[in-house]
Design a protein around this motif. Structure first.
Motif, PDB file in Angstrom:
ATOM      1  N   VAL A  83      41.658  32.404  42.948  1.00  0.00           N
ATOM      2  CA  VAL A  83      40.807  31.437  42.244  1.00  0.00           C
ATOM      3  C   VAL A  83      41.015  30.015  42.746  1.00  0.00           C
ATOM      4  CG1 VAL A  83      40.438  32.755  40.139  1.00  0.00           C
ATOM      5  CG2 VAL A  83      42.425  31.264  40.318  1.00  0.00           C
ATOM      6  N   TYR A  84      42.262  29.685  43.121  1.00  0.00           N
ATOM      7  CA  TYR A  84      42.526  28.319  43.566  1.00  0.00           C
ATOM      8  C   TYR A  84      41.825  28.043  44.890  1.00  0.00           C
ATOM      9  CZ  TYR A  84      46.026  28.762  39.950  1.00  0.00           C
ATOM     10  OH  TYR A  84      46.640  28.991  38.759  1.00  0.00           O
ATOM     11  N   LEU A  87      38.244  27.550  44.364  1.00  0.00           N
ATOM     12  CA  LEU A  87      37.908  26.238  43.828  1.00  0.00           C
ATOM     13  C   LEU A  87      37.914  25.174  44.934  1.00  0.00           C
ATOM     14  CD1 LEU A  87      37.161  24.856  41.185  1.00  0.00           C
ATOM     15  CD2 LEU A  87      39.534  24.226  40.918  1.00  0.00           C
ATOM     16  N   GLY A 254      29.197  18.487  34.239  1.00  0.00           N
ATOM     17  CA  GLY A 254      29.318  19.884  34.645  1.00  0.00           C
ATOM     18  C   GLY A 254      29.415  20.799  33.443  1.00  0.00           C
ATOM     19  N   THR A 256      30.571  24.823  31.905  1.00  0.00           N
ATOM     20  CA  THR A 256      31.876  25.469  31.782  1.00  0.00           C
ATOM     21  C   THR A 256      32.408  25.916  33.131  1.00  0.00           C
ATOM     22  OG1 THR A 256      30.646  27.464  31.246  1.00  0.00           O
ATOM     23  CG2 THR A 256      31.650  26.275  29.422  1.00  0.00           C
ATOM     24  N   ASP A 257      31.521  26.089  34.129  1.00  0.00           N
ATOM     25  CA  ASP A 257      32.026  26.482  35.447  1.00  0.00           C
ATOM     26  C   ASP A 257      31.780  25.376  36.468  1.00  0.00           C
ATOM     27  OD1 ASP A 257      29.347  26.679  35.417  1.00  0.00           O
ATOM     28  OD2 ASP A 257      29.218  28.738  36.133  1.00  0.00           O
ATOM     29  N   ILE A 259      33.698  22.757  37.156  1.00  0.00           N
ATOM     30  CA  ILE A 259      34.823  21.909  37.541  1.00  0.00           C
ATOM     31  C   ILE A 259      35.047  21.910  39.047  1.00  0.00           C
ATOM     32  CG2 ILE A 259      35.960  22.236  35.335  1.00  0.00           C
ATOM     33  CD1 ILE A 259      38.136  23.806  36.930  1.00  0.00           C
ATOM     34  N   LEU A 264      40.945  20.073  38.133  1.00  0.00           N
ATOM     35  CA  LEU A 264      42.110  20.940  38.004  1.00  0.00           C
ATOM     36  C   LEU A 264      43.393  20.108  38.112  1.00  0.00           C
ATOM     37  CD1 LEU A 264      42.963  23.880  37.683  1.00  0.00           C
ATOM     38  CD2 LEU A 264      43.102  24.040  40.156  1.00  0.00           C
ATOM     39  N   LYS A 266      43.714  16.824  37.452  1.00  0.00           N
ATOM     40  CA  LYS A 266      43.811  15.997  36.249  1.00  0.00           C
ATOM     41  C   LYS A 266      44.344  16.824  35.081  1.00  0.00           C
ATOM     42  CE  LYS A 266      40.885  14.330  32.699  1.00  0.00           C
ATOM     43  NZ  LYS A 266      39.791  15.081  32.125  1.00  0.00           N
ATOM     44  N   GLN A 267      43.829  18.048  34.988  1.00  0.00           N
ATOM     45  CA  GLN A 267      44.242  18.927  33.896  1.00  0.00           C
ATOM     46  C   GLN A 267      45.741  19.227  33.954  1.00  0.00           C
ATOM     47  OE1 GLN A 267      42.084  22.716  33.886  1.00  0.00           O
ATOM     48  NE2 GLN A 267      43.907  23.540  32.912  1.00  0.00           N
TER      49      GLN A 267
END
Lengths: 309, 352
Positions: A83-84, A87, A254, A256-257, A259, A264, A266-267
């Motif tokens: 997933v990373y 992204l 944006g 829900t998808d 981002i 990521l 910042k989170q």
């Protein structure tokens, strides 16, 4: 010799020191942080503690237990889940698309400004810079209103789409909204270097080409475009790199998808309180951005050299 | 010599003035201006305020050595680090006769057994707020978390729902939906909650903590997961704009999280005497009611009921019923393992 250099040194030390302190040092701190564990209330797991009785600082790390304080786990985590990587690819895609759209839109505009009368030229440049006078977030909020389902813009578009039978569409909270706003925010960064370049072109070259029988397209593609490449590269870098790391636009527009990699990161620092993993992501982003810029420079150099031959 | 005397007199004058100041470090917009005036005239002192936007900000500032504050109004889970760091002064309850006004359910919490250090101020709940007219049209009635998590319900309002951009609150809502405790540390339960969130996510418009008040007010979003005070604010704005709908707050039947904000006195407070005066003053029903009337905050003060505006007394977010109260849970600070688990799962949710 020394005296000659002294002047140069005196002038260049403030920016050098500035860059050293505010770029190199944080980058090194980040590399350090990426090898450690997160602390309980954010930050990093401390390496020392203050002894309450004596008030002295005691280092907790020893030769035997350093594995409890330093780790490569944050890096392996990045590779452990696809997933990373996805992204990263997605963010590069968004940034590349933004750059491309900006280029296509900015080139004619920059050309128009560069070829317009001296008197209105400055005014046009001023108009391009004008949006910078209002705050970035205010401009993003304006797009939230424009793209909202109850706005006149959305209703008008849906009226048109209704004729083809694909209405109603929602624009807010979608990748479309993110790209639209990214293009809007970054467009001036593409226009200005292009304008600076196009303005300097020697127009007699175009006359010469015409005399030699080149049509309008050939004059553009074989004369203007190759000469404008430095401006294109500069503009592309100025758009691509900030667009890659941006988080405010996907956060606000944006879905829900929606981002990007910036969100990521910042989170990790704010909500997740995982500074080490946030550092790893930042390092990978920085390295890949520098790598890409280097690659672009190489290609640019190769193509200009090709042009010289 | 005259000059010297004068300046000495002025010096002593200023120091006397400085001494009659109470320094309150509070949430933004969490005290009514008229309450400040009222207190200042009663105590013949000055109330100096400083504000924070999050517990992290407040803790960081104190950890960095900020001094001079007398009082804080932290949320429950922040009491633990404050106590651990030895920042708080034990309370002498003999000096707080109005403490009797606080309903028993808000006393003796897990964060501060026996209220040795903290006294309830107000609370918010993290619940559902919805647009009554639009949901009626869509044929959706709100009674529980299914409105936010059940795909069968969500398909009727696809793209009109936002949830907070806050891992803890979203996971707690999903845990409650599944009937699990909000402070669960059971990995299997967290995994199940993650599945619920992933199944609902395609139907949500966004994770939104910043602009959902506005989106609700203008009617772009019909259902939001958010804070009770914010829904109150959204409804006030809706009324002011004369829109043909209301924003209704609803405590889901499965329960929700409750954030209780308490007043604490700092150990190094310059003026503990004024701090006690303030705490006792805010425990008076009528002063507590002013805050609720302004912000729609939950009110732990049983004596405030008669001073709260009639339309607010019926609101379950201000005075939850006994049945609702039993299902509202306060969030504890997570242990490191659960927090890391949650963060990883949240990142997966965001990226997938």
């Amino acid at each position: 010799m020394f005296k000659k250099n002294l002047g140069k040194w005196l002038i260049s030390w403030p920016p050098t020191v500035y860059l050293l302190i505010f770029f190199a040092v944080p980058a090194l701190i980040m590399v350090g942080a990426s090898l450690r564990f997160p602390g309980d209330y954010g930050g990093l797991l401390p390496l020392s503690h203050v002894d309450e009785a004596t008030g002295r600082t005691i280092i907790d790390v020893t030769r035997d237990n350093w594995r409890d304080f330093f780790t490569l786990e944050n890096y392996t985590r990045l590779g452990s889940d696809a997933v990373y990587l996805q992204l990263f690819v997605k963010s590069f895609g968004y940034a590349a698309l933004t750059t491309l759209i900006c280029l296509v839109m900015a080139y004619p505009l920059a050309w128009l400004i560069a070829r317009s009368d001296q008197k209105i030229r400055d005014l046009l440049v001023l108009l391009v810079i004008l949006p910078f006078w209002s705050n970035f977030l205010v401009r993003v909020y304006a797009w939230m209103i424009i793209l909202g389902p109850n706005s006149a813009f959305t209703k008008a578009i849906n009226l048109l789409l209704g004729l083809v039978g694909i209405a109603p569409q929602t624009f807010m909270f979608s990748p479309f909204a993110v790209i639209v706003c990214l293009v809007y925010v970054h467009l001036p960064f593409m226009v200005l270097p292009l304008y600076a370049n196009l303005e300097k072109h020697d127009l007699s070259l175009l006359d010469a080409a015409q005399d030699l029988g080149a049509n309008a397209w050939q004059r553009f593609w074989r004369v203007t475009w190759p000469l404008s490449l430095p401006g294109v590269y500069a503009g592309a870098a100025l758009v691509f790199i900030p667009a890659l790391g941006i988080f405010a636009v996907p956060d606000l527009l944006g879905g829900t998808d929606g981002i990007m990699i910036g969100n990521l990161i910042k989170q990790q620092f704010l909500e997740s309180r995982d500074w080490p993993f946030g550092s790893v992501l930042s390092i990978v982003l920085t390295v890949s951005a520098i790598g890409l810029a280097g690659l672009a420079a190489l290609i640019g150099r190769a193509s200009t050299r090709g042009g010289d031959e | 010599m005259k000059k010297l005397l004068l300046s000495l007199a002025m010096l002593s004058g200023t120091s006397a003035m400085a001494a009659d100041e109470l320094h309150l470090y509070n949430w933004n917009n969490y005290i009514a201006p008229e309450t400040v005036k009222q207190f200042e005239s009663e105590c013949k002192c000055k109330l100096v305020q400083d504000y924070y936007g999050s517990m992290e900000e407040m803790l960081a500032k104190l950890a960095a050595g900020a001094k001079g504050y007398d009082l804080l109004v932290p949320t429950g889970f922040a009491l633990e680090p404050l106590l651990k760091q030895g920042k708080l002064a034990g309370l002498d309850k003999a000096r707080l006769p109005n403490l009797k006004n606080i309903s028993r359910q808000y006393l003796d919490t897990a964060f501060d057994k026996g209220n040795q250090y903290s006294v309830p101020y107000a609370f918010t709940t993290t619940i559902i707020g919805y647009n009554d007219a639009r949901l009626k049209e869509a044929g959706v009635s709100v009674d529980g978390w299914a409105t936010v998590f059940d795909p069968k319900v969500l398909q009727k309002i696809k793209g009109k729902v936002t949830v907070l951009d806050d891992p803890r609150e979203v996971f707690v809502a999903a845990l409650k939906y599944l009937g699990y405790p909000a402070n669960s540390t059971d990995e299997a339960q967290w995994k199940a909650a993650q599945q619920v969130i992933l199944q609902a996510k395609p139907y949500w418009a966004a994770f939104n903590s910043q602009s959902y008040i506005k989106e609700l007010t203008v009617g772009n979003i019909w259902v939001a997961h958010g804070y009770s005070n914010d829904f109150f604010q959204a409804n006030q704005d809706t009324k002011a704009a004369k829109r043909p709908f209301s924003i209704v707050p609803a405590i889901p039947k499965e329960g929700a999280s409750l954030s209780l904000d308490s007043m604490v006195v700092l150990k190094n407070a310059p003026r503990p005497d004024l701090a006690y005066k303030f705490v006792n003053f805010m425990l008076e029903g009528k002063n507590s009611a002013v805050l609720t009337n302004m912000t729609g905050s939950g009110n732990p003060n049983s004596d405030a009921l008669k001073y709260v505006k009639p339309e607010l007394t019926k609101m379950s977010t201000v005075f939850p019923s006994a049945a609702q109260s039993s299902k509202l849970e306060m969030l504890k600070d997570q242990d490191a393992k659960t927090r890391r688990l949650m963060n990883r799962m949240w990142t997966e949710i965001k990226v997938k």
